[in-house]
Design a protein around this motif. Structure first.
Motif, mmCIF file in Angstrom:
data_model
loop_
_atom_site.group_PDB
_atom_site.id
_atom_site.type_symbol
_atom_site.label_atom_id
_atom_site.label_comp_id
_atom_site.label_asym_id
_atom_site.label_seq_id
_atom_site.Cartn_x
_atom_site.Cartn_y
_atom_site.Cartn_z
ATOM 1 N N TYR A 49 0.807 -1.087 -0.004
ATOM 2 C CA TYR A 49 0.102 0.062 -0.028
ATOM 3 C C TYR A 49 0.740 1.381 0.100
ATOM 4 C CZ TYR A 49 -3.687 -3.398 1.043
ATOM 5 O OH TYR A 49 -4.612 -4.433 0.988
ATOM 6 N N LEU A 50 0.380 2.397 -1.044
ATOM 7 C CA LEU A 50 1.349 3.384 -0.911
ATOM 8 C C LEU A 50 1.355 4.268 0.243
ATOM 9 C CD1 LEU A 50 0.118 4.665 -4.695
ATOM 10 C CD2 LEU A 50 2.213 3.745 -3.960
ATOM 11 N N GLY A 51 0.305 4.015 0.997
ATOM 12 C CA GLY A 51 0.401 4.755 2.356
ATOM 13 C C GLY A 51 1.808 4.586 3.138
ATOM 14 N N LEU A 52 2.124 3.392 3.153
ATOM 15 C CA LEU A 52 3.330 3.098 4.019
ATOM 16 C C LEU A 52 4.606 3.655 3.366
ATOM 17 C CD1 LEU A 52 2.704 -0.984 3.709
ATOM 18 C CD2 LEU A 52 2.357 0.684 5.785
ATOM 19 N N LEU A 53 4.527 4.557 2.323
ATOM 20 C CA LEU A 53 5.548 5.356 1.773
ATOM 21 C C LEU A 53 5.981 6.613 2.323
ATOM 22 C CD1 LEU A 53 6.284 4.317 -1.943
ATOM 23 C CD2 LEU A 53 7.672 3.691 -0.206
ATOM 24 N N ILE A 54 4.752 7.025 2.841
ATOM 25 C CA ILE A 54 4.571 8.313 3.282
ATOM 26 C C ILE A 54 5.834 8.882 4.096
ATOM 27 C CG2 ILE A 54 3.356 10.240 4.702
ATOM 28 C CD1 ILE A 54 0.979 9.080 3.556
ATOM 29 N N PRO A 55 6.368 8.210 5.098
ATOM 30 C CA PRO A 55 7.351 8.576 5.774
ATOM 31 C C PRO A 55 8.680 8.846 5.203
ATOM 32 C CG PRO A 55 6.406 7.250 7.213
ATOM 33 C CD PRO A 55 5.578 6.983 5.731
#
Length: 306
Positions: A49-55
């Motif tokens: 999931y792309l949300g895991l890339l945010i940091p």
């Protein structure tokens, strides 16, 4: 006939290992120089999931941001100005919005060899599209909840009850989400096996979601928003009334007969899963055992034939 467990596990690991190269650039409206920043390049798992890339994205682009102290979770990603939903796995997003032709199911090339790659995305840190996306949080609770809700829904469809996922102990539940975050198959597979093979429970329905571009729907009264997709679900049993196995063709013929008038040969549209065109004769239960996304769903996109 269900494949042997070792074959099923190997097929599932092959699906698990699928990935897509991404080239992510900072949107010019958030860039201090208002021009092209250096891209963030990553080979990212299809099932993640792309949300895991945010940091990582915030850390990488912080020196280029007009407001470097912006909350990292103001970030959102887009493709051709279409906001990308956090609860859709990357592979589904790519199949929906990449604009590239899916490969035939047999003998298909690896993702890295496909045309149109890397997939070019934009990351934004302003003008959050709150009407289209749920905002994520630093603790990761929202993304976790979106994922677990999908797992619960799939479990309920398979078994007619949500007891299997609810009966997992705390360690197993934690391990399931950690396996997704770490993209660790050895952590994921034993929990997934428990979910797909509960003792004393017969398979009731197949968890299938069908994603149709609005161009393929009928009786359009309003102009669809860019990138809008119609999502369909239906109660799909593992066998037909004739006791024959449910195939992709029989399932889609029931769900959208105008797009799949034939149960054996695609004539109007093609079903796509993990970037490959599915033969209509494939047994859906075999797909369920080998080719679901990590949330337990068969997320099948529809590609219109020219």
């Amino acid at each position: 006939m269900t494949p042997p467990r070792d074959v099923t596990s190997r097929l599932r690991q092959s699906v698990w290992n699928g990935s897509i190269p991404l080239e992510i650039r900072l949107h010019k409206g958030d860039c201090i120089t208002y021009d092209e920043s250096e891209p963030y390049l990553v080979q990212f798992p299809r099932l993640s999931y792309l949300g895991l890339l945010i940091p990582k994205l915030h850390s990488f682009f912080s020196r280029n941001l007009i407001y470097p102290d912006v909350d990292p979770f103001e970030a959102w990603l887009s493709c051709d100005n279409v906001p990308l939903k956090w609860h859709y796995p990357l592979g589904l997003l790519y199949d929906l919005y990449s604009g590239t032709e899916p490969h035939p199911g047999e003998g298909r090339k690896e993702d890295a060899e496909q045309p149109g790659l890397p997939w070019r995305l934009r990351v934004h840190f302003s003008d959050y599209p709150t009407e289209q996306l749920i905002k994520l949080d630093a603790a990761g609770k929202h993304l976790h909840d979106l994922y677990i809700n999908g797992v619960k829904e799939a479990d309920y469809l398979r078994n007619g009850t949500g007891k299997t996922i609810m009966s997992l102990n705390k360690d197993d539940s934690t391990q399931l989400w950690e396996s997704v975050k770490q993209h660790n198959f050895s952590l994921f597979n034993p929990i997934n096996h428990k979910l797909l093979n509960p003792q004393g429970v017969n398979l009731r329905h197949m968890p299938i979601k069908l994603y149709l571009p609005h161009a393929s729907t009928e009786n359009q009264k309003e102009e669809p928003t860019p990138g809008s997709v119609r999502v369909m679900q239906a109660l799909v049993p593992p066998v037909l009334s004739s006791r024959s196995p449910q195939t992709v063709g029989t399932a889609l013929n029931t769900m959208v007969p105008t797009l799949f008038p034939s149960r054996r040969i695609p004539t109007v549209a093609q079903p796509v899963l993990h970037g490959a065109v599915l033969p209509l004769t494939v047994n859906v239960e075999d797909l369920l055992r080998t080719s679901t996304y990590s949330d337990g769903w068969l997320h099948i996109t529809v590609s219109m034939m020219s």
